[in-house]
Every structure is written in C-alpha cells, then in structure tokens.
Scaffold this motif. Structure first.
Motif, PDB file in Angstrom:
ATOM      1  N   SER A  23       0.838  -1.201   0.000  1.00 41.68           N
ATOM      2  CA  SER A  23       0.000   0.000   0.000  1.00 41.68           C
ATOM      3  C   SER A  23       0.871   1.248   0.000  1.00 41.68           C
ATOM      4  O   SER A  23       0.563   2.238  -0.670  1.00 41.68           O
ATOM      5  CB  SER A  23      -0.913   0.008   1.232  1.00 41.68           C
ATOM      6  OG  SER A  23      -1.750  -1.124   1.229  1.00 41.68           O
ATOM      7  N   ALA A  24       1.977   1.176   0.763  1.00 39.70           N
ATOM      8  CA  ALA A  24       2.842   2.346   0.896  1.00 39.70           C
ATOM      9  C   ALA A  24       3.797   2.522  -0.275  1.00 39.70           C
ATOM     10  O   ALA A  24       4.321   3.619  -0.486  1.00 39.70           O
ATOM     11  CB  ALA A  24       3.650   2.244   2.198  1.00 39.70           C
ATOM     12  N   ILE A  25       3.987   1.446  -1.067  1.00 35.98           N
ATOM     13  CA  ILE A  25       4.988   1.515  -2.138  1.00 35.98           C
ATOM     14  C   ILE A  25       4.618   2.549  -3.202  1.00 35.98           C
ATOM     15  O   ILE A  25       5.480   3.096  -3.887  1.00 35.98           O
ATOM     16  CB  ILE A  25       5.197   0.128  -2.769  1.00 35.98           C
ATOM     17  CG1 ILE A  25       6.494   0.113  -3.588  1.00 35.98           C
ATOM     18  CG2 ILE A  25       4.005  -0.293  -3.624  1.00 35.98           C
ATOM     19  CD1 ILE A  25       6.866  -1.284  -4.070  1.00 35.98           C
ATOM     20  N   VAL A  26       3.308   2.819  -3.325  1.00 33.72           N
ATOM     21  CA  VAL A  26       2.885   3.821  -4.320  1.00 33.72           C
ATOM     22  C   VAL A  26       3.406   5.207  -3.961  1.00 33.72           C
ATOM     23  O   VAL A  26       3.486   6.098  -4.811  1.00 33.72           O
ATOM     24  CB  VAL A  26       1.349   3.857  -4.455  1.00 33.72           C
ATOM     25  CG1 VAL A  26       0.824   2.537  -4.966  1.00 33.72           C
ATOM     26  CG2 VAL A  26       0.678   4.229  -3.139  1.00 33.72           C
ATOM     27  N   LEU A  27       3.738   5.392  -2.671  1.00 33.83           N
ATOM     28  CA  LEU A  27       4.274   6.694  -2.247  1.00 33.83           C
ATOM     29  C   LEU A  27       5.663   6.931  -2.827  1.00 33.83           C
ATOM     30  O   LEU A  27       6.090   8.092  -2.937  1.00 33.83           O
ATOM     31  CB  LEU A  27       4.320   6.768  -0.722  1.00 33.83           C
ATOM     32  CG  LEU A  27       2.968   6.657   0.011  1.00 33.83           C
ATOM     33  CD1 LEU A  27       3.185   6.612   1.516  1.00 33.83           C
ATOM     34  CD2 LEU A  27       2.061   7.824  -0.379  1.00 33.83           C
ATOM     35  N   GLY A  28       6.388   5.852  -3.190  1.00 35.30           N
ATOM     36  CA  GLY A  28       7.729   6.005  -3.747  1.00 35.30           C
ATOM     37  C   GLY A  28       7.723   6.848  -5.011  1.00 35.30           C
ATOM     38  O   GLY A  28       8.404   7.894  -5.079  1.00 35.30           O
ATOM     39  N   PRO A  29       6.974   6.440  -6.054  1.00 35.41           N
ATOM     40  CA  PRO A  29       6.925   7.268  -7.270  1.00 35.41           C
ATOM     41  C   PRO A  29       6.350   8.669  -7.015  1.00 35.41           C
ATOM     42  O   PRO A  29       6.787   9.642  -7.647  1.00 35.41           O
ATOM     43  CB  PRO A  29       6.004   6.463  -8.196  1.00 35.41           C
ATOM     44  CG  PRO A  29       6.083   5.074  -7.707  1.00 35.41           C
ATOM     45  CD  PRO A  29       6.263   5.182  -6.228  1.00 35.41           C
ATOM     46  N   ILE A  30       5.374   8.760  -6.102  1.00 38.51           N
ATOM     47  CA  ILE A  30       4.772  10.071  -5.829  1.00 38.51           C
ATOM     48  C   ILE A  30       5.804  11.025  -5.241  1.00 38.51           C
ATOM     49  O   ILE A  30       5.970  12.176  -5.704  1.00 38.51           O
ATOM     50  CB  ILE A  30       3.564   9.922  -4.871  1.00 38.51           C
ATOM     51  CG1 ILE A  30       2.427   9.167  -5.588  1.00 38.51           C
ATOM     52  CG2 ILE A  30       3.087  11.289  -4.383  1.00 38.51           C
ATOM     53  CD1 ILE A  30       1.285   8.796  -4.664  1.00 38.51           C
ATOM     54  N   PHE A  31       6.532  10.560  -4.230  1.00 41.06           N
ATOM     55  CA  PHE A  31       7.548  11.418  -3.608  1.00 41.06           C
ATOM     56  C   PHE A  31       8.758  11.602  -4.506  1.00 41.06           C
ATOM     57  O   PHE A  31       9.462  12.603  -4.410  1.00 41.06           O
ATOM     58  CB  PHE A  31       7.960  10.848  -2.247  1.00 41.06           C
ATOM     59  CG  PHE A  31       7.014  11.222  -1.141  1.00 41.06           C
ATOM     60  CD1 PHE A  31       7.251  12.346  -0.349  1.00 41.06           C
ATOM     61  CD2 PHE A  31       5.866  10.486  -0.902  1.00 41.06           C
ATOM     62  CE1 PHE A  31       6.376  12.696   0.665  1.00 41.06           C
ATOM     63  CE2 PHE A  31       4.982  10.830   0.108  1.00 41.06           C
ATOM     64  CZ  PHE A  31       5.229  11.943   0.890  1.00 41.06           C
ATOM     65  N   GLN A  32       8.999  10.623  -5.394  1.00 34.87           N
ATOM     66  CA  GLN A  32      10.057  10.799  -6.396  1.00 34.87           C
ATOM     67  C   GLN A  32       9.680  11.926  -7.357  1.00 34.87           C
ATOM     68  O   GLN A  32      10.521  12.761  -7.726  1.00 34.87           O
ATOM     69  CB  GLN A  32      10.263   9.491  -7.174  1.00 34.87           C
ATOM     70  CG  GLN A  32      11.428   9.556  -8.167  1.00 34.87           C
ATOM     71  CD  GLN A  32      11.569   8.254  -8.938  1.00 34.87           C
ATOM     72  OE1 GLN A  32      10.588   7.545  -9.147  1.00 34.87           O
ATOM     73  NE2 GLN A  32      12.782   7.949  -9.364  1.00 34.87           N
TER      74      GLN A  32
END
Length: 587
Positions: free
Chosen positions: A42-51
């Motif tokens: 669920s949290a992995i989607v935050l990686g591209p967003i914060f990237q």
C-alpha cells in the motif's frame, strides 16, 4: 512442530491432506506476512509520488532547503516500506521452510506405517522424487502465492486507486488489456497442469535410474553394464528434458504475449499523459510518477499470470504428494514385553507376494513348541523366503498362524513387533556405528555383550580400530559380508523376542563360525522358538525339526537324522553338496 530453544521439531498438522491446514498451523507467520505485505504494497505507491515531488522540487525550488526536504521525505518513505518488505519476506520464507519439513515428516510417517503389501508396489525412485522434488514445488508455489497475494493483488489495487486519483479517463482506457491477460492465463490452466504432471513422472523415472546405478555400481562394473546403463539414463534424461522444456514454454513462453498486451496500455499512457504535460495540466514530476506506477501495475499483471501457471504445476506435484500421504494418524508404539507362546500352530497357510498373483507357498501346516530350533530348506524358488515373511505377520496371508490359541492377525501390532524378530537374507546396515546398528541407541551393556557372543562378533570387534564404534558405512560397505550378516543377527537377537526368524543367516559365514553360532543359539534358546531358513544343511544337525519345501509345499518333515536316512529331496541336497566338495555333512 515444537521449538526447544533453537531446535525445531517438525510434525504435520492433523488434517495433513489439506494444504490450507499447513498455512493455518503457522498463522503467526502468516499474519505478520499479511500485515507487513499489505503495508508495504500500500505504501509503495508513495515512492513514485515522492520521487515526482523531488523532481519538481529540483526543477522549481528557489533554494536547496526545498530540495533537501523533498529528498529526506523520499528516503524516509522508501525506508519505511522497505523495512516492511524485509519482515514480509523473512516470515513467509520461514513459514515455507517449516511447511516443507512438516510435509516430508508426514510423507515418511505414512510410508513407515503403510501396509507393506501396498508399499512394495511403489517405486523407491518415485517416492524419493515426491518427497524431495514435489514437496519443494508445492511449498514454493504456496510461498509465491502468499507473496503475490500482497505483492500483486494489493499492490495492483493500490496502484490502480492512485492512478484513478491522478486521472480516471487515462487509467480506465490504459488498463483495458489487463483483464485479457488474466483470462488468457485461466484458459491455459488445464494444459499446464497435465504437462506438469507428465514432467514430474519423467523426473521420477530418472531418479529411479540414478538410484539404481549408484546402489549397484559394483554389479554394473563386474558385468560391464556401465555404457548400457548410461545409455538408458541418457534416454530418460532426454525425455525428462523434453517434458520440462514443454512445461517451461507453457509457463514462460506466453510472457512476451502478456508483456505485449501490457505495453499497449503504456503507449496509451505516454500518448494521453504526454498531451497533459504539453497543455500544462501535469508537471513533469506528475507524469513521471504516473508512468512509473502504471509500468509497475502492468509488470505485476504478467507476474500474476506466471503465478497462475506455477499453481497449476504445483497442483500436479500436490497430487503426487497426496498419493504417498495418508491422513490417518500414524501409530506410535510403546515398548512392551514379548508374548511367550508355548506352541505355534500353522494351519493351511498360503501366501503370495504383493506384486504377484501366484501363490509362493500353499496349504502349509506344522506345529512347533517353545525351546525348539526349526530348520527350513528347499531348492531355489521353493518358497523359503515367502514362508519367512508370512511368519512375521506383517503381510497378508491366508490360513492361520496361531500363537497358542490366538491368531497372529488378531494380535495388536505393537504386540506383534515385540514378539517376532526377523533377519532377512539380504540384511541392511545403516550408515552408523556397529553398536547403534545392533542396539538402535538402546543402552543395555549386558544384553549387548550376550548377543555379540552368540553372533561370534567379539573377536572381529577387537580387530577394528574404533572397536564397536566403527562406522560400518551405507549398507555395511566397510565390513565383510560375513560380518554384516552377524551384525544383523546380533540386531535380531538384541530385540529379545520370543519368535526369531532367520532367513539364510549364514550364507556369507565360514563353516567354523557357523558352527559356533548355531551352538551358541542352542545354548541360549531358553523358551524362544527359532526358525532358520537355509540351503546349507550342516546347520540342521543342531535343529529339533526340519521342514523341506518344494514348489511352495512341505514335502518332508522330521529331524536331520531321520531325513538323511530316507530317499528324498533332503538327502539329494546333501549328496549334491558333498559332490561339490562339502564334506562337513556325513550320511
């Protein structure tokens, strides 16, 4: 499975034929995997967003502080879900390792307690292949299925929700090919399953051939059969390779098709998303985040397809595992005292080997009493070994074997084990010390000393470098044939059973040692009944009764002196042995 400190004791669940019960047994590991897996995916989607935010900060931030802040946020988010990923992987692999141990223990329990008439119809190579290879395939499929439950389905749901948040229209159009991939994999299920089953059968045949070559290498050399057996192995390996190639093609060959379908969506994203960047609806960072998430979603679609195929291959392996595993609770026996029958009555006994429809012995009847040594002989194929096996009570037979007035079939199994001991004509020694091969780690020095004396082993043990603690090697390769037979004899006597069945116990023992052993048996018989099956008739001078078999029936019965004085098979066997140079028997 119980843990004592760092030691793990494996045991299958009660419903060991139900794959779900293995997962339920390790519910703690499963729950930790589930929680960490759901959090990670669920949290992995935050990686591209914060990237994407980091890229936008680098492109538009007026000072370094904004870039540093965005950088720390990106690193912090990445570190958080990667820690969850570690726990997810660790506990799912821990569960898989424990499951494989439980399954193998369950299979071996079923094998050890399975009816021998059924077990002997199984091929050893097949059982080895299933216990090792098929269990690995099943457990790996369970591990990947559980892993992908979070890594694929939760992750895909998380990515899809995030993508819909960015733009519903682009997401709806670009994800159209994804269901097509899932449908295609479902259509391939039966094909993958059937071919996987054939591949596992081919692997079993190869395992059987390799085992035979390794265990009989000395025979192959003596008869110059090396090249012939290697040729046979090459054929089986070739067939195995062809079957496995077919399975691999079915499992992985469609991956380009899956990727091509997923690539259509990526083209749509680039086209429609690029237009949004051009008209400034999206920033470069937003477009980068969106396309990174969509590519991850498309990639997981192909992974899901592969997992479907792995599951079908594992289903074929699970069918083979179930073929060996019984759900009945195995019997664990307590050590109890042997029965002390005064008499054994054998009435109309008939017996046939599990893999043969013809009777090896038929309508045999005789009576023996405690304190007797009974000799049984006959020509090759007369039924000696068949009678020995029937008397153990471990195989199905027709007729009656009465211990006093109780049929052997009606005696509890553990009572049978305590009452009867058996030494086969081809004794097997384990790769352990000589002492442990006799005592099975039991500690009774007085009894051990007694059986070593009876089996005439003491002098041999004194000549060994490590004495009684010598490692005899697999199948007893580090001791002579005669020593191996005497070790097996000592093991049979150490059991202290009332009925002792010795099938050809002296074939590799010299005449003088044989004479010592039979005299020792005579002196220490007490109230036991000893059956000696042999083609060497000199030993029968010390027996109370001799049974002569021919074509599965008793044709002569009496003492040694009585039988040599009448014309018959027994007398003819003595004549032939004297003709061949054995002058130890006098008529």
């Amino acid at each position: 499975m119980k843990e004592e400190g760092s030691k793990i004791k494996f045991s299958p669940p009660k419903d060991k034929e139900n794959l779900l019960s293995y997962i339920m047994k390790y519910h703690r590991q499963f729950l930790i995997t589930a929680i960490s897996g759901i959090f990670f995916n669920s949290a992995i989607v935050l990686g591209p967003i914060f990237q994407g935010k980091l890229l936008d900060a680098a492109a538009s931030s007026a000072n370094v502080k904004g870039i540093i802040k965005a950088g720390f946020e990106f690193v912090g988010v990445t570190l958080a879900f990667q820690i969850a990923r570690f726990f997810k992987r660790y506990f799912v692999r821990d569960m898989a390792n424990r499951m494989s141990g439980d399954m193998r223990v369950g299979i071996m329990e079923s094998i050890l307690y399975k009816d021998l008439s059924i077990l002997e119809k199984q091929k050893i190579g097949d059982m080895m292949s299933t216990t090792i290879g098929d269990v690995d395939i099943v457990v790996e499929a369970v591990r990947k299925t559980i892993t992908e439950l979070w890594d694929t389905w939760v992750l895909m749901a998380a990515y899809w929700i995030a993508l819909m948040y960015y733009d519903r229209k682009i997401t709806s159009i670009a994800t159209i090919p994804i269901p097509l991939v899932i449908v295609l994999t479902q259509l391939m299920k039966k094909t993958v399953h059937s071919h996987s089953k054939e591949a596992r059968k081919a692997t079993s045949k190869t395992t059987t051939q390799i085992r035979k070559m390794i265990s009989e290498v000395n025979i192959l050399r003596l008869y110059g059969r090396e090249e012939a057996e290697i040729g046979r192995l090459e054929k089986r390996l070739s067939k195995q390779a062809n079957k496995n190639v077919t399975v691999n093609i079915l499992k992985n060959g469609l991956a380009p098709v899956y990727s091509a379908l997923a690539s259509i969506g990526i083209i749509i994203v680039i086209f429609l998303g690029g237009n949004k960047v051009v008209d400034r609806s999206w920033t470069i960072g937003t477009f980068t985040a969106y396309i990174a998430m969509f590519i991850a979603l498309a990639t997981r679609t192909t992974t899901a397809a592969k997992v479907f195929n792995i599951q079908q291959g594992a289903k074929a392996s699970w069918d083979r595992v179930l073929g060996l595993m019984d759900n009945e609770k195995p019997m664990f026996f307590n050590k109890i005292d042997s029965l002390k029958p005064r008499d054994i009555y054998v009435e109309n006994l008939s017996f046939k080997y599990p893999n043969n429809d013809e009777y090896a012995i038929e309508d045999i009847s005789f009576k023996v009493s405690s304190g007797m040594i009974v000799g049984i002989t006959g020509s090759v194929g007369s039924g000696k070994s068949a009678l020995a096996l029937a008397l153990t009570g471990l195989y199905d037979y027709e007729g009656k074997i009465l211990l006093d007035n109780v049929n052997l079939n009606d005696i509890d199994y553990e009572q049978n084990l305590a009452t009867i001991t058996y030494m086969g004509h081809n004794p097997f020694l384990f790769s352990d010390t000589l002492k442990n091969n006799i005592t099975w780690n039991d500690k009774n020095d007085e009894k051990l000393d007694k059986v070593l004396t009876i089996a005439s082993l003491k002098q041999d043990i004194e000549s060994f470098e490590n004495g009684i603690d010598i490692q005899v090697g697999e199948k007893g390769v580090k001791v002579s044939g005669g020593q191996k037979q005497r070790i097996a004899l000592a093991r049979a006597l150490y059991k202290d059973a009332s009925i002792v069945i010795l099938d050809d116990p002296f074939s590799a023992v010299d005449i003088n040692t044989e004479d010592k052993i039979i005299k020792n048996l005579r002196e220490n018989i007490d109230d036991r009944i000893i059956f000696i099956f042999s083609h060497r008739l000199d030993v029968f001078k010390y027996t109370d009764m001799v049974l002569v078999l021919d074509k599965g029936k008793i044709v002569q019965k009496g003492s040694h002196d009585e039988l040599i004085s009448v014309d018959g098979i027994y007398s003819k066997i003595i004549d032939s042995q004297q003709f061949l140079g054995d002058e130890s028997i006098e008529k």
